[in-house]
Scaffold this motif. Sequence first.
Motif, PDB file in Angstrom:
ATOM      1  N   ALA A 168       0.813  -1.208   0.000  1.00 26.82           N
ATOM      2  CA  ALA A 168       0.000   0.000   0.000  1.00 26.82           C
ATOM      3  C   ALA A 168       0.853   1.267   0.000  1.00 26.82           C
ATOM      4  CB  ALA A 168      -0.944   0.005   1.206  1.00 26.82           C
ATOM      5  N   MET A 169       1.989   1.224   0.688  1.00 29.28           N
ATOM      6  CA  MET A 169       2.855   2.401   0.748  1.00 29.28           C
ATOM      7  C   MET A 169       3.422   2.728  -0.639  1.00 29.28           C
ATOM      8  SD  MET A 169       3.177   3.826   3.799  1.00 29.28           S
ATOM      9  CE  MET A 169       4.821   4.513   3.914  1.00 29.28           C
ATOM     10  N   ILE A 170       3.776   1.698  -1.393  1.00 24.85           N
ATOM     11  CA  ILE A 170       4.287   1.911  -2.750  1.00 24.85           C
ATOM     12  C   ILE A 170       3.209   2.534  -3.616  1.00 24.85           C
ATOM     13  CG2 ILE A 170       5.122   0.799  -4.838  1.00 24.85           C
ATOM     14  CD1 ILE A 170       7.224   0.856  -2.717  1.00 24.85           C
ATOM     15  N   ARG A 171       1.992   1.995  -3.524  1.00 25.47           N
ATOM     16  CA  ARG A 171       0.895   2.539  -4.332  1.00 25.47           C
ATOM     17  C   ARG A 171       0.633   3.995  -3.977  1.00 25.47           C
ATOM     18  NH1 ARG A 171      -1.708  -2.207  -2.650  1.00 25.47           N
ATOM     19  NH2 ARG A 171      -3.339  -0.999  -1.594  1.00 25.47           N
ATOM     20  N   ALA A 172       0.655   4.294  -2.686  1.00 20.84           N
ATOM     21  CA  ALA A 172       0.402   5.668  -2.246  1.00 20.84           C
ATOM     22  C   ALA A 172       1.483   6.612  -2.753  1.00 20.84           C
ATOM     23  CB  ALA A 172       0.318   5.724  -0.722  1.00 20.84           C
ATOM     24  N   GLY A 173       2.737   6.160  -2.708  1.00 20.82           N
ATOM     25  CA  GLY A 173       3.833   7.001  -3.176  1.00 20.82           C
ATOM     26  C   GLY A 173       3.749   7.262  -4.667  1.00 20.82           C
ATOM     27  N   LEU A 174       3.429   6.224  -5.442  1.00 26.00           N
ATOM     28  CA  LEU A 174       3.287   6.394  -6.880  1.00 26.00           C
ATOM     29  C   LEU A 174       2.133   7.324  -7.219  1.00 26.00           C
ATOM     30  CD1 LEU A 174       3.846   2.690  -8.006  1.00 26.00           C
ATOM     31  CD2 LEU A 174       5.431   4.599  -8.329  1.00 26.00           C
ATOM     32  N   ARG A 175       1.028   7.178  -6.503  1.00 22.32           N
ATOM     33  CA  ARG A 175      -0.122   8.054  -6.748  1.00 22.32           C
ATOM     34  C   ARG A 175       0.226   9.505  -6.449  1.00 22.32           C
ATOM     35  NH1 ARG A 175      -5.814   8.209  -7.056  1.00 22.32           N
ATOM     36  NH2 ARG A 175      -6.090   5.949  -7.026  1.00 22.32           N
ATOM     37  N   MET A 176       0.962   9.749  -5.369  1.00 24.53           N
ATOM     38  CA  MET A 176       1.345  11.115  -5.031  1.00 24.53           C
ATOM     39  C   MET A 176       2.168  11.753  -6.146  1.00 24.53           C
ATOM     40  SD  MET A 176       2.307  10.935  -0.966  1.00 24.53           S
ATOM     41  CE  MET A 176       2.955  12.610  -1.032  1.00 24.53           C
ATOM     42  N   VAL A 177       3.082  10.972  -6.716  1.00 31.75           N
ATOM     43  CA  VAL A 177       3.905  11.485  -7.817  1.00 31.75           C
ATOM     44  C   VAL A 177       3.044  11.806  -9.027  1.00 31.75           C
ATOM     45  CG1 VAL A 177       5.688  10.883  -9.497  1.00 31.75           C
ATOM     46  CG2 VAL A 177       6.019  10.331  -7.076  1.00 31.75           C
ATOM     47  N   LEU A 178       2.172  10.877  -9.392  1.00 40.99           N
ATOM     48  CA  LEU A 178       1.395  11.020 -10.626  1.00 40.99           C
ATOM     49  C   LEU A 178       0.285  12.046 -10.512  1.00 40.99           C
ATOM     50  CD1 LEU A 178       1.194   7.287 -11.738  1.00 40.99           C
ATOM     51  CD2 LEU A 178       2.873   9.028 -12.348  1.00 40.99           C
ATOM     52  N   ASP A 179      -0.244  12.243  -9.307  1.00 42.70           N
ATOM     53  CA  ASP A 179      -1.330  13.214  -9.120  1.00 42.70           C
ATOM     54  C   ASP A 179      -0.892  14.648  -9.374  1.00 42.70           C
ATOM     55  OD1 ASP A 179      -3.320  11.398  -8.637  1.00 42.70           O
ATOM     56  OD2 ASP A 179      -3.236  11.562  -6.449  1.00 42.70           O
ATOM     57  N   THR A 180       0.408  14.894  -9.393  1.00 46.13           N
ATOM     58  CA  THR A 180       0.905  16.256  -9.638  1.00 46.13           C
ATOM     59  C   THR A 180       1.055  16.557 -11.129  1.00 46.13           C
ATOM     60  OG1 THR A 180       3.246  15.602  -9.543  1.00 46.13           O
ATOM     61  CG2 THR A 180       2.175  16.186  -7.457  1.00 46.13           C
ATOM     62  N   GLU A 181       0.870  15.548 -11.970  1.00 46.64           N
ATOM     63  CA  GLU A 181       1.056  15.729 -13.412  1.00 46.64           C
ATOM     64  C   GLU A 181      -0.273  16.071 -14.084  1.00 46.64           C
ATOM     65  OE1 GLU A 181       4.047  15.758 -14.719  1.00 46.64           O
ATOM     66  OE2 GLU A 181       4.856  15.322 -12.715  1.00 46.64           O
ATOM     67  N   PRO A 182      -0.308  17.151 -14.856  1.00 45.98           N
ATOM     68  CA  PRO A 182      -1.582  17.600 -15.446  1.00 45.98           C
ATOM     69  C   PRO A 182      -2.133  16.677 -16.521  1.00 45.98           C
ATOM     70  CG  PRO A 182       0.258  18.894 -16.304  1.00 45.98           C
ATOM     71  CD  PRO A 182       0.816  18.046 -15.201  1.00 45.98           C
ATOM     72  N   ASP A 183      -1.277  15.847 -17.132  1.00 48.93           N
ATOM     73  CA  ASP A 183      -1.722  14.989 -18.227  1.00 48.93           C
ATOM     74  C   ASP A 183      -1.855  13.528 -17.831  1.00 48.93           C
ATOM     75  OD1 ASP A 183       1.016  14.801 -17.869  1.00 48.93           O
ATOM     76  OD2 ASP A 183       1.410  14.297 -19.972  1.00 48.93           O
ATOM     77  N   ILE A 184      -1.749  13.235 -16.530  1.00 44.51           N
ATOM     78  CA  ILE A 184      -1.838  11.853 -16.043  1.00 44.51           C
ATOM     79  C   ILE A 184      -2.865  11.775 -14.922  1.00 44.51           C
ATOM     80  CG2 ILE A 184      -0.599   9.956 -14.918  1.00 44.51           C
ATOM     81  CD1 ILE A 184       1.965  10.973 -16.217  1.00 44.51           C
ATOM     82  N   THR A 185      -3.709  10.758 -14.968  1.00 39.58           N
ATOM     83  CA  THR A 185      -4.665  10.547 -13.885  1.00 39.58           C
ATOM     84  C   THR A 185      -4.673   9.075 -13.476  1.00 39.58           C
ATOM     85  OG1 THR A 185      -6.984  10.771 -13.203  1.00 39.58           O
ATOM     86  CG2 THR A 185      -6.598  10.189 -15.496  1.00 39.58           C
ATOM     87  N   VAL A 186      -4.634   8.817 -12.180  1.00 43.40           N
ATOM     88  CA  VAL A 186      -4.693   7.448 -11.664  1.00 43.40           C
ATOM     89  C   VAL A 186      -6.157   7.053 -11.551  1.00 43.40           C
ATOM     90  CG1 VAL A 186      -4.134   5.910  -9.746  1.00 43.40           C
ATOM     91  CG2 VAL A 186      -2.525   7.718 -10.402  1.00 43.40           C
TER      92      VAL A 186
END
Length: 225
Positions: A11-29
């Motif tokens: 879960a920690m890995i998933r949360a970390g990856l989501r945090m990174v990707l949520d800052t990108e305007p052209d990417i959505t999890v």
Amino acid sequence: MIRVVIADDQAMIRAGLRMVLDTEPDITVVGEAADGADAITVARRTSPDVVLLDLAMPRMDGVTAAARLGALDSPPRVIVLTTFDSDENLYAALRAGASGFLLKVSPPEQLVTAIRVVASGASLLDPAVTTRVIAAFTRQPAPHRPAVLDRLTPREREVLRLLARGLANVEIARHLDLGDATVKTHVARVLMKLDLRDRAQAIIWCYEHGVVRPGESEAFMPEKA
């Protein structure tokens, strides 16, 4: 917008990856999964463009999941995430349909770039792991020259050899004194003639069929007599 599913049993890995990707305007999890079976279910429900897939997961491992994702009606592109000391299944994952792989310790900007590259239809192989995958071929006997190579022109075979060594189009162009657009056309024709999905699959195919061998920087399989 690039739609991404994250599949990792931690879960920690998933949360970390989501945090990174949520800052990108052209990417959505659009979804998360804790194992390979869940990844298939989530992918069917959300129709992602890219799945970030851990190899070592319970219930269904990443290799099996990659193959089943590739069999969906609208298959997503797959990026395998791995740790440096547990990548023995990377080769199998690429054969199963993964379009690239990254180390979990790769910097965030490299992850974002990988998603964009793979979503565009290209492939991405982390150099730090590529050598480990290629090393597996040193234990395999030299195969016979595949007849399908006769479909390629001499120039296309040169391009394939350099592609298999991991060179980008601009490097191939410089090596062969060609224009970038010309090399891009040659690569597209090679993939079409050999019925290969992308550069990642082409590299694996070349090592499987002896087009190049580990440690042979300039070697190319000889023409038929």
